[in-house]
Design a protein around this motif. Structure first.
Motif, mmCIF file in Angstrom:
data_model
loop_
_atom_site.group_PDB
_atom_site.id
_atom_site.type_symbol
_atom_site.label_atom_id
_atom_site.label_comp_id
_atom_site.label_asym_id
_atom_site.label_seq_id
_atom_site.Cartn_x
_atom_site.Cartn_y
_atom_site.Cartn_z
ATOM 1 N N GLN A 85 3.326 28.579 49.607
ATOM 2 C CA GLN A 85 4.637 29.057 50.665
ATOM 3 C C GLN A 85 3.673 30.372 51.473
ATOM 4 O O GLN A 85 4.976 30.285 52.647
ATOM 5 N N GLU A 86 3.075 30.825 51.631
ATOM 6 C CA GLU A 86 2.712 31.959 51.937
ATOM 7 C C GLU A 86 2.145 31.486 53.276
ATOM 8 O O GLU A 86 1.815 31.796 54.213
ATOM 9 N N ASP A 87 1.224 30.096 53.109
ATOM 10 C CA ASP A 87 0.720 29.907 54.091
ATOM 11 C C ASP A 87 1.058 29.274 55.129
ATOM 12 O O ASP A 87 1.543 29.231 56.304
ATOM 13 N N ILE A 88 2.923 29.027 54.560
ATOM 14 C CA ILE A 88 3.643 28.446 55.876
ATOM 15 C C ILE A 88 3.775 29.411 56.721
ATOM 16 O O ILE A 88 3.787 29.685 57.697
ATOM 17 N N GLU A 89 4.878 30.616 55.966
ATOM 18 C CA GLU A 89 4.705 32.130 56.827
ATOM 19 C C GLU A 89 3.769 32.795 57.594
ATOM 20 O O GLU A 89 3.838 33.237 58.952
ATOM 21 N N LEU A 90 2.405 32.498 57.131
ATOM 22 C CA LEU A 90 1.149 32.416 58.113
ATOM 23 C C LEU A 90 0.749 31.761 59.306
ATOM 24 O O LEU A 90 1.165 32.792 60.848
ATOM 25 N N MET A 92 3.638 30.297 60.637
ATOM 26 C CA MET A 92 3.942 30.931 61.703
ATOM 27 C C MET A 92 4.448 31.986 62.721
ATOM 28 O O MET A 92 4.677 32.223 64.022
ATOM 29 N N THR A 93 3.144 32.753 62.474
ATOM 30 C CA THR A 93 2.735 33.919 63.363
ATOM 31 C C THR A 93 1.995 33.045 64.547
ATOM 32 O O THR A 93 1.650 34.231 65.650
ATOM 33 N N LYS A 99 7.333 24.753 64.346
ATOM 34 C CA LYS A 99 7.923 24.835 62.889
ATOM 35 C C LYS A 99 7.075 24.625 62.278
ATOM 36 O O LYS A 99 5.612 23.650 62.495
ATOM 37 N N ASN A 125 10.797 20.918 52.995
ATOM 38 C CA ASN A 125 11.586 21.740 53.568
ATOM 39 C C ASN A 125 12.136 21.313 54.112
ATOM 40 O O ASN A 125 12.274 20.693 54.695
#
Lengths: 399, 241
Positions: A85-90, A92-93, A99, A125
């Motif tokens: 999940q953290e990779d997704i947030e990363l 998104m930067t 998306k 997701n």
């Protein structure tokens, strides 16, 4: 003596011999038409292939390429579920990324009352649903709250329902099925996916969090990024893999499908096809051009007296030359335009049966127009020059 | 206005020069009505072609309105033909796919006149030859006399100094021929120089001066008014040749 006068004169003289003009144009029509059709069909096919690789809606898949040691260690966790999940947030930067589409897939046992079957279970997701919308037949789609909370709800494809109930049209919304032994409420039934790489697989879609609970995993199998335009895809992909490799201190373990390599492969096929068709079109245009030259020579001979008369009332040699050049050019231009129309029509027909959209490109049409005019000039030069070099007295007396 | 000085025209035939015109001297004043007569092969057509700037002399000088035409190149000659000379041919030479009006407009197109002005002047010229009601007809819908009148309208539309007519009545019956010659007389009275090449005495009788060409030479250039006298001369010239 302006160009419009000449074009009007040319059209009237071509209309005086409609059949002859049409037959003369035939080579040009076939040549230009085949080029237009082949390019349109080829580019349509290329676009279809590219969209299959690039994913619909400008998406690009990321994947993890394990090293030799990792493969030998046989620790499947590393490369089967390489994302979190953290990779997704990363990801998104990254500014170009609109998306991040995440999904995890496992095949498992599904039970409904006494019946059971095997099905793929896709945890996804919210973005996944936006990019790959499901064709809901019955019930509803998953809602945002269910993604956030990891609600025990899911959507099934019709073929799963069929396997479990033995009926195709059975109402199934609200039923409870056991996926990997855990209860899931069916809130919707969707049509099976169709497409080049789909094989009518049986699938149950659940929120990502739910999937992770069912299978007791924290990881994500597949990630793809979506950008605003297809042109950003390559650069966004490069940034994404760089970030992931840096985060996990890997060297080129995280990769994207190499678009350039694919494009190169497709381009190779297209080039060969283009060369073959171009040579056919080239021969056709050459023969067509010679036909134009031939008929223009006949026309000059037939109109020798007209040329003499025009000279006697004040036409210069330059004006006579120009008149016949414009006539040859008009002939080939009309041929070219008919060719473009026929080629366009043909590519629509072929594309209709092949199932992809024809891409009529403006540069090719403009090129076709200009090239057919050029043929007129090149092959009209000899007859026009013959007309211009006539002696007015001889021309007037010509019988 | 027209001044031919020692004009010679020769063609190389089988290594020898065939002399068609032999040191011709001719002077034509503005407003004259001249007939050029002579048996076939006499060189009268060649003389007309040189006057009409369709051909250049081998030697000698041709002055038109004080300009030395014999030094002009192709392009300049085309301009003279367009602006200063109006041709009328035996076979009319109308373009078959164009209406009478369009045929008359043709010289103005080459003169670079705008469409509206062209139409106006072409209609005026057709009115002058009495064909206002036949403007939209194609040549094959016109009688011989009408065709020749369209050709004359085409010749005068650019207001030339000279009208050059080569056997203008040769393809017409005598009544129509008469009407055509009366038209030339009218145009001459308005100030246009008219030169008619013919072998018909009747046609020549309309002219104020008749020139005989024989063996490439101008043999007489006297003024002929008397029809009988003219016919006698023609007979004599014809038998002699």
């Amino acid at each position: 003596m302006n160009v419009m006068e000449n074009i009007k004169m040319a059209i009237s003289s071509l209309r005086a011999h409609k059949m002859r003009s049409l037959l003369t144009m035939l080579g040009i029509i076939i040549g230009v038409g085949s080029v237009i059709a082949v390019v349109a069909i080829g580019q349509g096919g290329e676009a279809v292939l590219k969209s299959q690789f690039a994913g619909e809606a400008n998406t690009l898949s990321l994947f993890y390429m394990p090293t030799e040691e990792e493969l030998q260690a046989n620790d499947s966790r590393i490369y089967e579920d390489p994302f979190t999940q953290e990779d997704i947030e990363l990801l998104m930067t990254i500014p170009e990324v609109k998306k991040v589409v995440a999904s995890s897939t496992t095949s498992t046992n599904v039970r409904f009352r006494e019946d059971q079957t095997d099905s793929a279970v896709v945890g996804m997701n919210h973005a996944y649903m936006d990019v790959y919308p499901l064709d809901i037949k019955e019930g509803r789609n998953l809602i945002a709250a269910e993604y956030l909370s990891g609600a025990r709800v899911g959507i099934m494809t019709t073929n799963v329902v069929e396997e479990l109930t033995g009926e195709t049209e059975a109402p199934f919304v609200g039923e409870i099925v056991y996926v990997n032994g855990q209860p899931i409420e069916v809130v919707g039934v969707a049509e099976e996916e169709t497409g080049l790489f789909s094989f009518g697989a049986k699938t149950i879609y659940v929120p990502m969090k739910t999937w992770q609970t069912i299978f007791a995993k924290k990881t994500i199998t597949e990630l793809s990024i979506q950008t605003e335009t297809v042109d950003d895809l390559q650069i966004a992909g490069e940034k994404a893999t760089a970030l992931l490799n840096e985060k996990y201190k890997k060297e080129d373990a995280y990769q994207t499908l190499n678009m350039e390599e694919i494009a190169e492969g497709i381009g190779q096929v297209t080039r060969i096809m283009t060369i073959i068709i171009s040579s056919i079109a080239g021969v056709s245009l050459l023969v067509g051009g010679i036909g134009v030259m031939n008929i223009m020579l006949v026309s000059v001979t037939e109109r020798t007296r007209e040329i003499g008369l025009r000279m006697s009332i004040g036409a210069t040699r330059g004006q006579i030359l120009f008149q016949f050049l414009v006539e040859a050019m008009t002939l080939t231009l009309i041929g070219g335009l008919i060719g473009i129309a026929l080629g366009t029509g043909l590519s629509f027909v072929v594309s209709h049966f092949a199932g992809w959209p024809p891409l009529i490109s403006l540069p090719v049409i403009i090129g076709g127009v200009l090239f057919s005019m050029l043929i007129g000039v090149v092959f009209g030069m000899l007859p026009a020059n013959k007309a211009a070099s006539l002696h007015p007295i001889d021309a007037l007396r010509y019988e | 206005m027209i001044r031919l000085t020692d004009i010679t025209k020769s063609y190389p035939v089988a290594g020898e020069a065939l002399i068609v015109l032999d040191r011709i001297n001719l002077h034509v004043e503005k407003g004259e009505f001249i007939a050029i007569m002579g048996p076939s092969g006499s060189g009268k057509s060649t003389l007309m072609n040189i006057i009409g700037c369709l051909d250049q002399p081998t030697s000698g000088t041709y002055e038109l309105n004080g300009e030395l035409i014999s030094e002009y190149d192709d392009k300049q000659l085309a301009k003279i033909r367009n602006q200063s000379i109006g041709f009328v041919f035996q076979q009319f030479h109308l373009l078959p796919r164009m209406t009478a009006l369009e045929n008359v407009e043709l010289p103005l197109i080459y003169a670079g006149v705008k469409k509206a002005e062209r139409m106006r002047r072409a209609k005026e010229a057709l009115a002058k030859v009495g064909l206002s009601d036949r403007m939209e007809h194609l040549p094959n819908e016109l009688s011989g006399g009408q065709k020749q009148r369209v050709a004359i309208a085409r010749a005068i539309v650019n207001e030339p100094d000279i009208i050059l007519a080569d056997e203008p009545t040769g393809a017409l019956d005598s009544k129509t021929g008469k009407q055509i010659m009366e038209l030339f007389t009218l145009l001459n009275e308005e100030g246009t120089t008219v030169i008619v090449v013919t072998h018909e005495a009747e046609v020549a009788s309309y002219a104020k001066r008749t020139i005989f060409v024989r063996d490439g030479k101008v043999t007489s250039a006297e003024r002929v008014v008397d029809q009988e006298l003219l016919e006698k001369i023609v007979e004599k010239e014809t038998f002699d040749s």
